[in-house]
Scaffold this motif. Structure first.
Motif, short mmCIF file in Angstrom:
data_model
loop_
_atom_site.label_atom_id
_atom_site.label_comp_id
_atom_site.label_asym_id
_atom_site.label_seq_id
_atom_site.Cartn_x
_atom_site.Cartn_y
_atom_site.Cartn_z
N UNK A 11 0.86 -1.26 0.08
CA UNK A 11 -0.20 0.10 0.02
C UNK A 11 0.95 1.15 -0.01
N UNK A 12 1.83 1.25 0.62
CA UNK A 12 3.07 2.53 0.61
C UNK A 12 3.39 2.58 -0.73
N UNK A 13 3.97 1.47 -1.40
CA UNK A 13 4.31 1.74 -2.72
C UNK A 13 3.20 2.04 -3.63
N UNK A 14 2.04 1.73 -3.56
CA UNK A 14 0.92 2.17 -4.30
C UNK A 14 0.68 3.76 -4.14
N UNK A 15 0.94 4.22 -2.70
CA UNK A 15 0.64 5.51 -2.46
C UNK A 15 1.69 6.56 -3.09
N UNK A 16 2.96 5.94 -3.27
CA UNK A 16 4.08 7.02 -3.48
C UNK A 16 3.82 6.99 -5.02
N UNK A 17 3.08 6.18 -5.85
CA UNK A 17 2.88 6.52 -7.14
C UNK A 17 1.53 7.15 -7.50
N UNK A 18 0.88 7.29 -6.47
CA UNK A 18 -0.50 8.08 -6.76
C UNK A 18 0.03 9.71 -7.28
N UNK A 19 -0.85 10.08 -8.18
CA UNK A 19 -0.67 11.37 -8.69
C UNK A 19 -1.63 12.40 -8.36
N UNK A 20 -2.61 12.13 -7.60
CA UNK A 20 -3.70 12.98 -7.26
C UNK A 20 -3.16 13.93 -6.18
N UNK A 21 -3.79 15.42 -6.22
CA UNK A 21 -3.27 16.28 -5.48
C UNK A 21 -4.11 16.57 -4.26
N UNK A 22 -5.17 16.40 -4.50
CA UNK A 22 -6.20 16.39 -3.13
C UNK A 22 -6.38 15.35 -2.25
N UNK A 23 -6.52 15.59 -0.97
CA UNK A 23 -6.71 14.46 -0.02
C UNK A 23 -7.70 13.36 -0.37
N UNK A 24 -8.83 14.06 -0.85
CA UNK A 24 -9.91 13.15 -1.18
C UNK A 24 -9.61 12.22 -2.41
N UNK A 25 -8.95 12.84 -3.34
CA UNK A 25 -8.77 12.17 -4.35
C UNK A 25 -7.69 10.92 -4.13
N UNK A 26 -6.70 11.34 -3.21
CA UNK A 26 -5.57 10.49 -2.84
C UNK A 26 -6.37 9.32 -2.28
N UNK A 27 -7.19 9.72 -1.15
CA UNK A 27 -7.74 8.64 -0.35
C UNK A 27 -8.52 7.43 -1.24
N UNK A 28 -9.03 8.24 -2.37
CA UNK A 28 -10.19 7.31 -3.28
C UNK A 28 -9.15 6.38 -3.95
N UNK A 29 -8.12 6.70 -4.36
CA UNK A 29 -7.04 6.05 -5.39
C UNK A 29 -6.52 4.91 -4.28
N UNK A 30 -6.29 5.35 -2.96
CA UNK A 30 -5.67 4.32 -1.90
C UNK A 30 -6.51 3.32 -1.76
N UNK A 31 -7.79 3.76 -1.51
CA UNK A 31 -8.87 2.50 -1.15
C UNK A 31 -8.89 1.73 -2.42
N UNK A 32 -8.89 1.96 -3.59
CA UNK A 32 -8.77 0.93 -4.49
C UNK A 32 -7.58 0.21 -4.67
N UNK A 33 -6.56 0.72 -4.26
CA UNK A 33 -5.23 -0.18 -4.27
C UNK A 33 -5.07 -1.26 -3.06
N UNK A 34 -5.83 -0.62 -1.82
CA UNK A 34 -6.18 -1.58 -0.73
C UNK A 34 -7.07 -2.64 -1.14
#
Ligand code: MRU
Length: 343
Positions: free
Chosen positions: A57-80
Protein backbone atom coordinates in the motif's frame (compact mmCIF):
# COMPACT_ATOMS: atom_id res chain seq x y z
CA UNK A 1 19.29 -14.21 5.39
CA UNK A 2 16.55 -11.57 5.38
CA UNK A 3 13.07 -12.67 4.26
CA UNK A 4 12.00 -9.12 3.48
CA UNK A 5 13.85 -5.80 3.34
CA UNK A 6 12.53 -2.31 2.63
CA UNK A 7 14.87 -0.42 0.31
CA UNK A 8 13.18 2.99 0.43
CA UNK A 9 11.33 2.77 -2.88
CA UNK A 10 11.01 -1.01 -3.31
CA UNK A 11 10.71 -4.23 -1.33
CA UNK A 12 13.34 -6.94 -1.54
CA UNK A 13 11.95 -10.41 -0.78
CA UNK A 14 13.28 -13.94 -0.82
CA UNK A 15 11.20 -15.90 -3.36
CA UNK A 16 9.77 -18.73 -1.24
CA UNK A 17 8.75 -20.79 -4.29
CA UNK A 18 12.44 -21.26 -5.16
CA UNK A 19 13.49 -22.61 -1.74
CA UNK A 20 15.38 -24.97 -1.30
CA UNK A 21 16.73 -25.04 -4.87
CA UNK A 22 18.04 -21.52 -4.78
CA UNK A 23 18.04 -18.34 -2.74
CA UNK A 24 16.58 -15.93 -5.28
CA UNK A 25 15.61 -12.39 -4.33
CA UNK A 26 12.94 -10.26 -5.99
CA UNK A 27 12.81 -6.48 -5.95
CA UNK A 28 9.22 -5.30 -6.11
CA UNK A 29 8.48 -1.65 -6.75
CA UNK A 30 4.76 -1.68 -7.65
CA UNK A 31 1.83 -2.74 -5.49
CA UNK A 32 0.73 -5.01 -8.36
CA UNK A 33 4.04 -6.90 -8.07
CA UNK A 34 3.46 -7.43 -4.37
CA UNK A 35 -0.12 -8.60 -5.02
CA UNK A 36 1.00 -11.15 -7.59
CA UNK A 37 3.89 -12.33 -5.39
CA UNK A 38 1.32 -13.06 -2.66
CA UNK A 39 -1.09 -14.83 -5.04
CA UNK A 40 1.83 -16.90 -6.41
CA UNK A 41 3.05 -17.73 -2.86
CA UNK A 42 6.44 -16.14 -3.44
CA UNK A 43 5.54 -14.29 -0.27
CA UNK A 44 3.50 -16.50 2.06
CA UNK A 45 2.72 -17.13 5.72
CA UNK A 46 0.17 -15.00 7.59
CA UNK A 47 2.46 -12.45 9.30
CA UNK A 48 4.66 -12.12 6.19
CA UNK A 49 1.72 -11.32 3.93
CA UNK A 50 0.46 -8.79 6.47
CA UNK A 51 3.82 -7.02 6.40
CA UNK A 52 3.99 -7.25 2.59
CA UNK A 53 0.59 -5.62 2.00
CA UNK A 54 1.63 -2.77 4.28
CA UNK A 55 4.61 -2.13 2.01
CA UNK A 56 2.38 -2.75 -1.03
CA UNK A 57 0.00 0.00 0.00
CA UNK A 58 2.93 2.33 0.71
CA UNK A 59 4.37 1.64 -2.77
CA UNK A 60 0.97 2.23 -4.33
CA UNK A 61 0.63 5.50 -2.42
CA UNK A 62 4.02 6.78 -3.57
CA UNK A 63 2.90 6.46 -7.19
CA UNK A 64 -0.48 8.22 -6.81
CA UNK A 65 -0.56 11.50 -8.78
CA UNK A 66 -3.66 13.00 -7.11
CA UNK A 67 -3.18 16.36 -5.44
CA UNK A 68 -6.17 16.57 -3.12
CA UNK A 69 -6.54 14.44 -0.01
CA UNK A 70 -9.92 13.10 -1.16
CA UNK A 71 -8.66 12.00 -4.57
CA UNK A 72 -5.58 10.50 -2.94
CA UNK A 73 -7.67 8.53 -0.43
CA UNK A 74 -10.03 7.39 -3.17
CA UNK A 75 -7.14 5.92 -5.20
CA UNK A 76 -5.55 4.46 -2.09
CA UNK A 77 -8.80 2.66 -1.23
CA UNK A 78 -8.80 0.97 -4.67
CA UNK A 79 -5.20 -0.21 -4.15
CA UNK A 80 -6.08 -1.48 -0.69
CA UNK A 81 -8.98 -3.48 -2.17
CA UNK A 82 -6.69 -5.03 -4.77
CA UNK A 83 -4.20 -6.08 -2.08
CA UNK A 84 -6.98 -7.37 0.20
CA UNK A 85 -8.30 -9.59 -2.61
CA UNK A 86 -5.05 -11.58 -2.92
CA UNK A 87 -5.69 -14.17 -0.19
CA UNK A 88 -8.75 -14.41 2.05
CA UNK A 89 -7.85 -16.47 5.13
CA UNK A 90 -4.98 -14.78 7.00
CA UNK A 91 -6.26 -12.06 9.35
CA UNK A 92 -2.87 -10.31 9.27
CA UNK A 93 -3.55 -9.05 5.76
CA UNK A 94 -6.73 -6.97 6.38
CA UNK A 95 -5.35 -6.07 9.81
CA UNK A 96 -2.32 -4.35 8.24
CA UNK A 97 -4.43 -2.65 5.56
CA UNK A 98 -6.91 -1.30 8.12
CA UNK A 99 -3.99 0.10 10.10
CA UNK A 100 -2.51 1.75 7.00
CA UNK A 101 -5.87 3.22 5.95
CA UNK A 102 -6.23 4.81 9.38
CA UNK A 103 -2.95 6.66 8.81
CA UNK A 104 -4.29 7.99 5.50
CA UNK A 105 -7.19 9.59 7.41
CA UNK A 106 -4.83 12.07 9.10
CA UNK A 107 -5.37 15.71 8.17
CA UNK A 108 -2.07 16.16 6.34
CA UNK A 109 -1.17 17.06 2.78
CA UNK A 110 -0.70 14.33 0.18
CA UNK A 111 3.11 14.32 0.37
CA UNK A 112 3.02 14.03 4.15
CA UNK A 113 0.47 11.22 3.92
CA UNK A 114 2.74 9.30 1.54
CA UNK A 115 5.66 9.55 3.96
CA UNK A 116 3.42 8.63 6.90
CA UNK A 117 2.26 5.51 5.03
CA UNK A 118 5.84 4.42 4.34
CA UNK A 119 6.71 4.97 8.01
CA UNK A 120 3.68 2.96 9.11
CA UNK A 121 4.60 0.02 6.85
CA UNK A 122 8.12 -0.02 8.32
CA UNK A 123 6.59 0.11 11.82
CA UNK A 124 4.23 -2.81 11.06
CA UNK A 125 7.27 -4.82 9.93
CA UNK A 126 9.38 -4.07 12.99
CA UNK A 127 6.49 -4.64 15.40
CA UNK A 128 5.66 -7.98 13.76
CA UNK A 129 9.30 -9.06 13.97
CA UNK A 130 9.41 -8.07 17.64
CA UNK A 131 6.11 -9.85 18.38
CA UNK A 132 7.23 -13.12 16.82
CA UNK A 133 10.51 -13.06 18.76
CA UNK A 134 8.66 -12.35 22.01
CA UNK A 135 6.06 -15.09 21.48
CA UNK A 136 8.83 -17.54 20.59
CA UNK A 137 10.63 -16.72 23.83
CA UNK A 138 7.43 -17.17 25.85
CA UNK A 139 6.44 -20.35 24.02
CA UNK A 140 9.85 -21.99 24.48
CA UNK A 141 8.95 -22.50 28.16
CA UNK A 142 6.34 -25.06 27.03
CA UNK A 143 8.89 -27.21 25.21
CA UNK A 144 10.56 -29.65 27.58
CA UNK A 145 14.22 -30.53 27.32
CA UNK A 146 14.64 -33.82 25.44
CA UNK A 147 11.26 -33.69 23.72
CA UNK A 148 10.18 -34.53 20.19
CA UNK A 149 7.94 -31.92 18.61
CA UNK A 150 5.76 -32.31 15.54
CA UNK A 151 5.11 -29.24 13.39
CA UNK A 152 3.14 -28.60 10.21
CA UNK A 153 3.56 -26.25 7.22
CA UNK A 154 6.17 -23.50 7.46
CA UNK A 155 6.08 -21.00 10.27
CA UNK A 156 9.65 -19.73 10.46
CA UNK A 157 11.44 -16.51 9.57
CA UNK A 158 10.30 -16.61 5.95
CA UNK A 159 6.63 -16.99 6.84
CA UNK A 160 6.71 -14.11 9.29
CA UNK A 161 9.25 -11.57 7.98
CA UNK A 162 10.54 -11.85 11.52
CA UNK A 163 11.56 -14.69 13.83
CA UNK A 164 8.80 -17.25 13.37
CA UNK A 165 5.71 -18.53 15.16
CA UNK A 166 5.62 -22.31 15.79
CA UNK A 167 9.06 -22.72 14.27
CA UNK A 168 10.20 -19.65 16.21
CA UNK A 169 9.20 -21.39 19.47
CA UNK A 170 11.17 -24.48 18.40
CA UNK A 171 14.17 -22.34 17.42
CA UNK A 172 14.12 -20.48 20.75
CA UNK A 173 13.95 -23.73 22.75
CA UNK A 174 16.92 -24.99 20.72
CA UNK A 175 18.86 -21.74 21.23
CA UNK A 176 18.21 -22.03 24.97
CA UNK A 177 20.17 -25.29 24.88
CA UNK A 178 17.25 -27.74 25.07
CA UNK A 179 17.83 -31.02 23.27
CA UNK A 180 15.03 -31.37 20.75
CA UNK A 181 13.96 -33.48 17.86
CA UNK A 182 11.49 -32.19 15.32
CA UNK A 183 9.17 -34.12 13.04
CA UNK A 184 8.22 -31.86 10.13
CA UNK A 185 5.30 -32.78 7.89
CA UNK A 186 5.85 -32.29 4.16
CA UNK A 187 2.52 -30.37 3.93
CA UNK A 188 0.78 -31.35 0.73
CA UNK A 189 -0.19 -30.02 -1.70
CA UNK A 190 2.46 -27.28 -1.90
CA UNK A 191 5.12 -28.86 0.33
CA UNK A 192 5.88 -25.85 2.54
CA UNK A 193 7.17 -28.33 5.16
CA UNK A 194 9.44 -30.33 2.86
CA UNK A 195 10.74 -27.31 0.98
CA UNK A 196 10.90 -24.47 3.50
CA UNK A 197 10.67 -25.86 7.05
CA UNK A 198 13.25 -28.54 6.26
CA UNK A 199 15.51 -25.84 4.78
CA UNK A 200 15.12 -23.55 7.81
CA UNK A 201 15.67 -26.40 10.31
CA UNK A 202 18.74 -27.55 8.42
CA UNK A 203 20.15 -23.99 8.38
CA UNK A 204 19.51 -23.68 12.14
CA UNK A 205 21.13 -27.10 12.75
CA UNK A 206 18.10 -28.39 14.64
CA UNK A 207 17.80 -32.21 14.42
CA UNK A 208 14.70 -33.16 12.44
CA UNK A 209 13.01 -35.85 10.40
CA UNK A 210 10.77 -35.11 7.44
CA UNK A 211 7.58 -37.20 7.22
CA UNK A 212 4.63 -37.23 4.84
CA UNK A 213 1.41 -35.81 6.29
CA UNK A 214 -0.16 -39.27 6.41
CA UNK A 215 2.60 -40.60 8.72
CA UNK A 216 1.66 -38.30 11.62
CA UNK A 217 -0.85 -40.77 13.12
CA UNK A 218 1.70 -43.58 13.01
CA UNK A 219 4.37 -41.61 14.88
CA UNK A 220 1.93 -40.15 17.42
CA UNK A 221 0.42 -43.59 18.13
CA UNK A 222 3.90 -45.01 18.70
CA UNK A 223 4.33 -42.53 21.57
CA UNK A 224 7.16 -40.83 19.70
CA UNK A 225 5.78 -37.27 19.90
CA UNK A 226 5.63 -35.11 23.05
CA UNK A 227 3.68 -32.20 21.59
CA UNK A 228 2.37 -30.69 18.36
CA UNK A 229 2.95 -27.01 17.63
CA UNK A 230 1.55 -25.08 14.66
CA UNK A 231 1.00 -21.49 13.54
CA UNK A 232 -2.29 -19.81 12.66
CA UNK A 233 -3.79 -17.78 9.85
CA UNK A 234 -6.83 -16.50 11.72
CA UNK A 235 -8.03 -17.03 15.27
CA UNK A 236 -11.66 -16.32 16.23
CA UNK A 237 -12.62 -14.81 19.59
CA UNK A 238 -13.49 -18.24 21.03
CA UNK A 239 -10.03 -19.63 20.12
CA UNK A 240 -11.09 -21.60 17.01
CA UNK A 241 -8.07 -21.46 14.72
CA UNK A 242 -7.65 -21.60 10.94
CA UNK A 243 -4.29 -22.91 9.78
CA UNK A 244 -2.82 -24.89 6.89
CA UNK A 245 -4.96 -27.79 5.69
CA UNK A 246 -4.18 -30.88 7.78
CA UNK A 247 -3.86 -28.98 11.07
CA UNK A 248 -7.29 -30.13 12.29
CA UNK A 249 -6.33 -33.77 11.68
CA UNK A 250 -3.20 -33.30 13.82
CA UNK A 251 -5.25 -31.70 16.61
CA UNK A 252 -7.68 -34.65 16.67
CA UNK A 253 -4.73 -37.06 16.79
CA UNK A 254 -3.10 -35.10 19.62
CA UNK A 255 -6.34 -35.16 21.65
CA UNK A 256 -6.83 -38.88 21.07
CA UNK A 257 -3.31 -39.63 22.29
CA UNK A 258 -3.29 -37.12 25.16
CA UNK A 259 -0.45 -34.92 23.95
CA UNK A 260 -0.51 -31.11 24.04
CA UNK A 261 -1.50 -29.21 20.89
CA UNK A 262 -0.12 -25.67 20.81
CA UNK A 263 -0.92 -22.77 18.46
CA UNK A 264 1.62 -19.94 18.18
CA UNK A 265 0.60 -16.60 16.62
CA UNK A 266 0.99 -12.86 17.06
CA UNK A 267 -2.05 -10.85 18.19
CA UNK A 268 -2.43 -9.54 14.61
CA UNK A 269 -3.73 -13.03 13.69
CA UNK A 270 -6.69 -12.74 16.08
CA UNK A 271 -9.87 -11.47 14.44
CA UNK A 272 -11.88 -9.44 16.96
CA UNK A 273 -14.88 -9.43 14.59
CA UNK A 274 -15.38 -13.20 14.49
CA UNK A 275 -17.15 -15.07 17.28
CA UNK A 276 -16.18 -18.53 16.05
CA UNK A 277 -14.19 -20.40 13.43
CA UNK A 278 -17.34 -21.07 11.38
CA UNK A 279 -17.05 -17.48 10.12
CA UNK A 280 -13.44 -17.74 8.92
CA UNK A 281 -13.20 -17.57 5.09
CA UNK A 282 -11.31 -20.58 3.74
CA UNK A 283 -9.26 -20.10 0.59
CA UNK A 284 -10.05 -22.59 -2.18
CA UNK A 285 -7.05 -22.91 -4.51
CA UNK A 286 -6.63 -24.43 -7.93
CA UNK A 287 -7.15 -28.21 -8.25
CA UNK A 288 -3.97 -28.21 -10.36
CA UNK A 289 -1.95 -27.94 -7.14
CA UNK A 290 -3.35 -31.34 -6.13
CA UNK A 291 -3.15 -33.09 -9.49
CA UNK A 292 0.40 -31.81 -10.07
CA UNK A 293 3.57 -31.59 -7.98
CA UNK A 294 5.82 -28.75 -9.05
CA UNK A 295 4.26 -28.74 -12.50
CA UNK A 296 4.42 -32.51 -13.03
CA UNK A 297 1.06 -34.30 -13.38
CA UNK A 298 0.58 -37.11 -10.85
CA UNK A 299 -3.08 -37.87 -11.60
CA UNK A 300 -5.04 -38.63 -14.77
CA UNK A 301 -5.95 -35.53 -16.76
CA UNK A 302 -9.46 -34.11 -16.52
CA UNK A 303 -10.36 -35.48 -13.07
CA UNK A 304 -11.93 -33.54 -10.22
CA UNK A 305 -9.72 -32.51 -7.30
CA UNK A 306 -10.45 -30.40 -4.21
CA UNK A 307 -8.02 -27.91 -2.72
CA UNK A 308 -9.09 -26.09 0.45
CA UNK A 309 -5.88 -24.37 1.62
CA UNK A 310 -6.82 -24.19 5.32
CA UNK A 311 -8.98 -25.93 7.92
CA UNK A 312 -10.36 -24.84 11.27
CA UNK A 313 -9.36 -26.48 14.55
CA UNK A 314 -12.09 -26.05 17.18
CA UNK A 315 -10.76 -24.57 20.44
CA UNK A 316 -11.52 -27.61 22.66
CA UNK A 317 -8.72 -29.41 20.78
CA UNK A 318 -6.19 -26.65 21.55
CA UNK A 319 -4.10 -26.85 24.74
CA UNK A 320 -2.79 -23.29 24.57
CA UNK A 321 -2.42 -20.31 22.23
CA UNK A 322 0.99 -18.64 22.49
CA UNK A 323 1.05 -14.88 21.80
CA UNK A 324 3.57 -12.11 22.45
CA UNK A 325 1.38 -10.88 25.31
CA UNK A 326 1.06 -14.21 27.05
CA UNK A 327 -0.06 -17.83 26.80
CA UNK A 328 -3.82 -18.29 26.65
CA UNK A 329 -5.63 -21.44 27.82
CA UNK A 330 -9.32 -22.40 28.22
CA UNK A 331 -11.59 -20.54 28.57
CA UNK A 332 -10.03 -19.02 25.44
CA UNK A 333 -12.85 -16.48 25.00
CA UNK A 334 -12.00 -14.80 28.32
CA UNK A 335 -8.24 -15.04 27.79
CA UNK A 336 -8.38 -13.57 24.28
CA UNK A 337 -10.64 -10.69 25.35
CA UNK A 338 -8.34 -9.91 28.27
CA UNK A 339 -5.20 -9.93 26.11
CA UNK A 340 -6.76 -7.84 23.33
CA UNK A 341 -8.06 -5.39 25.90
CA UNK A 342 -4.68 -4.94 27.49
CA UNK A 343 -2.76 -4.89 24.16
O1 MRU B 1 -0.61 -21.09 2.38
P1 MRU B 1 0.49 -20.62 3.27
O2 MRU B 1 1.79 -21.28 3.02
O3 MRU B 1 0.59 -19.11 3.31
O4 MRU B 1 0.00 -21.06 4.72
C1 MRU B 1 0.76 -20.72 5.83
C2 MRU B 1 0.30 -21.35 7.08
O5 MRU B 1 -0.70 -22.02 7.14
C3 MRU B 1 1.09 -21.05 8.31
O6 MRU B 1 0.98 -22.12 9.21
C4 MRU B 1 0.52 -19.78 8.93
O7 MRU B 1 0.52 -18.71 8.07
C5 MRU B 1 0.99 -19.46 10.24
S1 MRU B 1 2.52 -18.88 10.69
C6 MRU B 1 3.44 -18.19 9.67
Amino acid sequence: MKAMEWLGDRLKVLDQTKIPKKEAYLELSRYQDIASAIVGLKIRGAPAIGVAVGYGLALGALKIKAETQDDFRHELKAISHALAATRPTARNLPQALERMEKVAEKDEDVEQLKQALVAEAVKIHSEEAEATLKLSQLGAALIKDGSTVLTHCNTGALATAGYGTALGVIRQAHEQGKKLKVLATETRPLLQGARITAWELKEAKIPFTLITDSMAGYFISQGDIDCVIVGADRIALNGDTANKIGTYTLAVLAKEHGIPFYVAAPLTTIDPALASGAEIPIEQRSPDEVTHIQGVAIAPAGIEAANPAFDVTPHPLITAIITESGIIREPFGDGIKKILGSG
